[in-house]
Design an enzyme around this catalytic site. Structure first.
Site, PDB file in Angstrom:
ATOM      1  CG  ASP A 171      26.714 -52.071 -27.481  1.00  0.00           C
ATOM      2  OD1 ASP A 171      25.915 -53.030 -27.526  1.00  0.00           O
ATOM      3  OD2 ASP A 171      26.665 -51.191 -26.604  1.00  0.00           O
ATOM      4  N   GLY A 172      25.168 -52.404 -30.237  1.00  0.00           N
ATOM      5  CA  GLY A 172      24.064 -51.811 -30.968  1.00  0.00           C
ATOM      6  C   GLY A 172      22.810 -51.826 -30.131  1.00  0.00           C
ATOM      7  CD  GLU A 177      24.056 -55.774 -29.229  1.00  0.00           C
ATOM      8  OE1 GLU A 177      25.228 -55.838 -29.648  1.00  0.00           O
ATOM      9  OE2 GLU A 177      23.754 -55.364 -28.089  1.00  0.00           O
ATOM     10  CG  ASP A 229      26.718 -55.562 -25.100  1.00  0.00           C
ATOM     11  OD1 ASP A 229      26.091 -55.862 -26.135  1.00  0.00           O
ATOM     12  OD2 ASP A 229      26.744 -54.402 -24.647  1.00  0.00           O
ATOM     13  CG  HIS A 288      26.200 -50.470 -19.855  1.00  0.00           C
ATOM     14  ND1 HIS A 288      26.371 -49.325 -20.603  1.00  0.00           N
ATOM     15  CD2 HIS A 288      25.172 -51.139 -20.445  1.00  0.00           C
ATOM     16  CE1 HIS A 288      25.482 -49.294 -21.584  1.00  0.00           C
ATOM     17  NE2 HIS A 288      24.752 -50.387 -21.519  1.00  0.00           N
ATOM     18  CG  ASP A 307      26.367 -47.971 -24.742  1.00  0.00           C
ATOM     19  OD1 ASP A 307      25.335 -48.592 -25.031  1.00  0.00           O
ATOM     20  OD2 ASP A 307      26.378 -46.986 -23.988  1.00  0.00           O
TER      21      ASP A 307
END
Length: 254
Positions: free
Chosen positions: A100-101, A138, A160, A215, A225
């Site tokens: 994640d980023g 990302e 994501d 999330h 995250d």
């Protein structure tokens, strides 16, 4: 003065009788199960969802030993299916890379986070930059995760970012490379420096990219995250040279 909200759920992991209780006092209450029990492990919550989230922090081995009657409750966790899938994939010898980023604001200070699962080993990676974008972080999370693998691996990479997953799985990124990263008007495609690195390391392994909803209770994705956010808030972050050089070049053309 506002009235303190009463807790309605009590989860006992270690006690005379483990379980999820709706009352503290009384013959059927949680207090009876922890009083006089050395090293009792329990906690009160306002909602069942909060109780289940805390339950998810305990390993199956711990629950099997102290609270086997709570194992069925684990199935109600939002990420229970992800946990079962992970076990299946790991048993098949696959390496799981969660990424994640992001940047806040976008563009702005940003960070990336990676969680890698390989057999019984687990590793975390993270980093950040003073000025970058969501998409760059990302991409960099994927690059760092794959770069950390020391031998050719069968990988499932979870992201994501549909921007990343679709570009790989639908072949867009390879098509961009075939056109020397040139867009329709001849300008270099955005983030071409990172796409070039990602394809290079991606082709050293057998990798399947999978989109995972952000999330949504997936613990490994949530941890990524958290790592990314923590890094983005640090002081004295380094320069994302690829982004800042590209931004300067764009400004000169305007």
């Amino acid at each position: 003065m506002s009235k303190k909200k009463k807790k309605k759920y009590y989860l006992i992991i270690k006690g005379h009788k483990s379980g999820l209780y709706r009352t503290w006092f009384g013959s059927d209450g949680a207090a009876e199960q922890v009083q006089g029990y050395n090293d009792a492990v329990y906690k009160g919550f306002h909602t069942k969802e909060e109780a289940l989230k805390w339950l998810g922090k305990f390993r199956d081995e711990t629950l099997q030993k102290y609270a086997p009657n709570l194992l069925d409750l684990v199935k109600e966790l939002p990420n229970s299916q992800a946990i079962e899938d992970n076990k299946k994939f790991l048993a098949q010898g696959k390496v799981l890379v969660y990424t994640d980023g992001g940047a806040n604001p976008n563009p702005g200070p940003g960070g990336y986070g990676v969680v890698i699962r390989n057999k019984e080993k687990r590793k975390e990676l993270s980093g950040g930059f003073r000025l970058t974008t969501n998409n760059r972080m990302e991409l960099l999370a994927c690059i760092k995760g794959l770069e950390s693998l020391t031998e050719k691996s069968d990988v499932i990479l979870f992201s994501d970012s549909q921007y990343v997953v679709n570009a790989i799985e639908k072949g867009w990124a390879k098509n961009w490379r075939a056109k020397n990263w040139k867009a329709k008007k001849g300008e270099l495609r955005t983030n071409h420096d990172l796409w070039k690195k990602l394809l290079s390391v991606y082709e050293k392994h057998d990798v399947e990219f999978r989109w995972v909803k952000g999330h949504a209770g997936n613990m490994d994705n949530e941890r990524c995250d958290q790592l990314a956010s923590q890094m983005a808030r640090r002081r004295n972050l380094p320069v994302d040279e690829g982004y800042e050089k590209e931004s300067q070049a764009t400004q000169l053309l305007l």
